[in-house]
Design an enzyme around this catalytic site. Structure first.
Site, short mmCIF file in Angstrom:
data_model
loop_
_atom_site.label_atom_id
_atom_site.label_comp_id
_atom_site.label_asym_id
_atom_site.label_seq_id
_atom_site.Cartn_x
_atom_site.Cartn_y
_atom_site.Cartn_z
N SER A 177 0.83 -1.21 0.00
CA SER A 177 0.00 0.00 0.00
C SER A 177 0.86 1.26 0.00
CB SER A 177 -0.96 -0.04 1.19
OG SER A 177 -1.97 0.93 1.10
N ASP A 231 -10.39 -5.17 -3.78
CA ASP A 231 -9.84 -4.13 -2.90
C ASP A 231 -10.79 -2.94 -2.84
OD1 ASP A 231 -8.32 -2.10 -1.67
OD2 ASP A 231 -6.45 -2.91 -2.44
N HIS A 262 -8.03 -5.39 0.59
CA HIS A 262 -6.78 -4.66 0.80
C HIS A 262 -5.98 -5.42 1.85
CE1 HIS A 262 -4.32 -1.18 0.04
NE2 HIS A 262 -4.20 -0.92 1.34
#
Length: 283
Positions: A177, A231, A262
């Site tokens: 991320s 996600d 995620h």
């Protein structure tokens, strides 16, 4: 925006709390449990507010330090991996044995605690500020100052490994991320041909400036990019757009999709392990 962000931070915080309170429970199990229990988050969202307000450093007992896992055999390679927003270096360190790289040293830095605009200014570990999750074609909301600070930090870690005798091509950087975004930003500007770049559930930041910052060594670094098809925080389409941008800049990338939100996925971890061993074979 806050409602889209909070479940990911909530999973991270509570996973860390459970794993540290009950050492026998692997962090990966805690993450999986909360990922599958998404529907219960709103019922206990008050706990998240409490944890964030104490900045992760009081009664919840989160360790904010960097994690360094030395090579189990002769040290001939190094992997530097950056966590996502709200996590610490401990979050991903538990995955190290699954990479099956005994000759590699693993470094998991922890980001400095900073206010995050997207989360109502609450302070948490973050590599740079995030102001919006909306599409930002002009980079108007990109925190270039924070990105540059984190890039320099990552570069300093790379330099220390090189000075310790590790060849640049035996060093892999990457992240999840927000950590992946910093790694992409760093790799693009690298003056060294590194061994590889891991970009997990992430995006390409500073896309308006990146072409002018790109180096020949940077775009020669091989890239493994993975993204979840479900996600809700960083849509799969954003990951694909980022991959398309990297390809257009001359990077040699490999893009893989996994049935996950995620988070991470066992098949993704296996692919990362295979890729690391191909980039950094035992010598």
């Amino acid at each position: 925006h806050f409602s889209r962000m909070r479940s990911g931070i909530f999973r991270t915080v509570l996973s860390r709390c459970i794993s540290q309170s009950f050492p026998g429970v692997p962090l990966s199990f805690s993450r999986k449990f909360f990922s599958e229990a998404e529907g219960c988050f709103n019922l206990t969202f008050g706990l998240l507010i409490f944890v964030l307000l104490v900045n992760f450093d009081s009664s919840v007992g989160l360790d904010m330090g960097d994690v360094v896992i030395d090579a189990k055999s002769k040290h001939t390679a190094t992997v530097i991996f950056l966590h996502g927003l709200g996590d610490t270096g401990h979050g991903w360190s538990s995955a190290t044995p699954m990479f099956n790289l005994p000759h590699a040293k693993f470094i998991y830095p922890t980001a400095p605690t900073r206010p995050i605009t997207l989360n109502m200014g609450m302070a948490m570990p973050g590599w740079f500020d995030i102001k919006t999750l909306d599409k930002d074609d002009s980079d108007e909301h990109t925190d270039f100052e924070g990105l540059e600070q984190s890039r320099k930090m990552l570069e300093s870690l790379i330099t220390k490994e090189v000075e310790a005798g590790i060849e640049p091509e035996r060093i892999v950087i990457g992240g999840f991320s927000q950590g992946g975004a910093v790694s992409i930003f760093t790799a693009a500007q690298s003056k060294r041909k590194l061994g590889g770049l891991l970009a997990l559930s992430t995006w390409t930041p500073g896309h308006t400036k990146l072409p002018s910052l790109l180096t020949g060594e940077g775009k020669s670094i091989p890239v493994l990019q993975c993204h979840g098809t479900a996600d809700p925080l960083l849509p799969h389409s954003l990951g694909k757009q980022s991959n398309d941008l990297l390809n257009s800049l001359g990077f040699k990338t490999s893009f893989h999709s996994f049935p996950m939100q995620h988070a991470s996925h066992p098949d993704e971890i296996r692919l990362v392990a295979e890729t690391l061993n191909s980039w950094l074979p035992n010598q």
